[in-house]
Design a protein around this motif. Structure first.
Motif: not given
Length: 228
Positions: A184-191
């Protein structure tokens, strides 16, 4: 009220598509295993929206639908000119492998959907709503909290019993290597990165391709066939 009803129809549509998949696939099929999990997630989000748990219902519905559509487009029968994203190919390839356990199928699907699809769905939703990712962070976190609670239930329901699952069982070590919270943390950064790159389409495409490949690699590891 009429305005809210305008936005509920797309949720009903994606739920219907998931139910159709569930009816069409064998229960042990890897996509079917994940689909049952994701259908439960989508229905839970829909109930939370109906009860007012999301302050901005329109934003929550838009994110939910864009998110689900990416999964459905990936796993429904492809057309001649379309290949599924790299993140979904391991699950599609190993979906009937007898050495892959149901829990692996479920977590591989969550990995693909959270690690790749959710970042792109945030950007899709921002474009639809005319807002920046920061304005969807509350909806993102609430959906993520639901997924976390369901992941715990998935592990409880699909994990072999203690008589079968010993400390040396390969499944124990394999699953310990993946974390929904980190994903989830990585996804938010990617978004956020993709949104920042929206004026640089060539760079954004390269970033997306690399994200897709990295998530696909993790999915392939989660689907490592294990001995009985």
């Amino acid at each position: 009220m009429a305005q809210l009803e305008q936005f509920t129809t797309p949720v009903d549509a994606v739920v219907s598509r998931m139910r159709a998949l569930d009816a069409a696939l064998p229960a042990r099929d890897g996509v079917a295993v994940f689909n049952r999990v994701y259908l439960a997630v989508t229905q839970a989000v829909d109930r939370r929206i109906d009860t007012g748990s999301f302050p901005d219902a329109r934003a929550a519905i838009t994110l939910d639908v864009r998110f689900a559509e990416r999964y459905l487009t990936a796993v429904e029968p492809p057309g001649e000119d379309r290949r599924p994203p790299a993140c979904w190919r391991p699950l599609l390839q190993f979906r009937r492998h007898p050495g892959v356990r149901p829990l692996q199928f479920a977590l591989a699907g969550i990995n693909a959907h959270i690690g790749h699809d959710l970042a792109l769905a945030v950007v899709d939703a921002c474009r639809s709503l005319g807002c920046a990712p920061a304005e969807l962070e509350d909806e993102f976190d609430r959906v993520g909290d639901l997924l976390a609670s369901l992941e715990e239930r998935i592990r409880e329901d699909l994990m072999p019993g203690p008589d079968l699952l010993q400390i040396a069982d390969p499944l124990t070590h394999l699953l310990a290597s993946w974390s929904l919270e980190r994903a989830r943390d990585a996804t938010w950064a990617a978004a956020r990165a993709l949104w920042a790159l929206r004026e640089l389409p060539d760079v954004a495409v390269e970033f997306t391709d690399r994200l897709d490949a990295a998530v696909g690699f993790a999915g392939r590891m989660l689907l490592t066939p294990l001995p009985d």
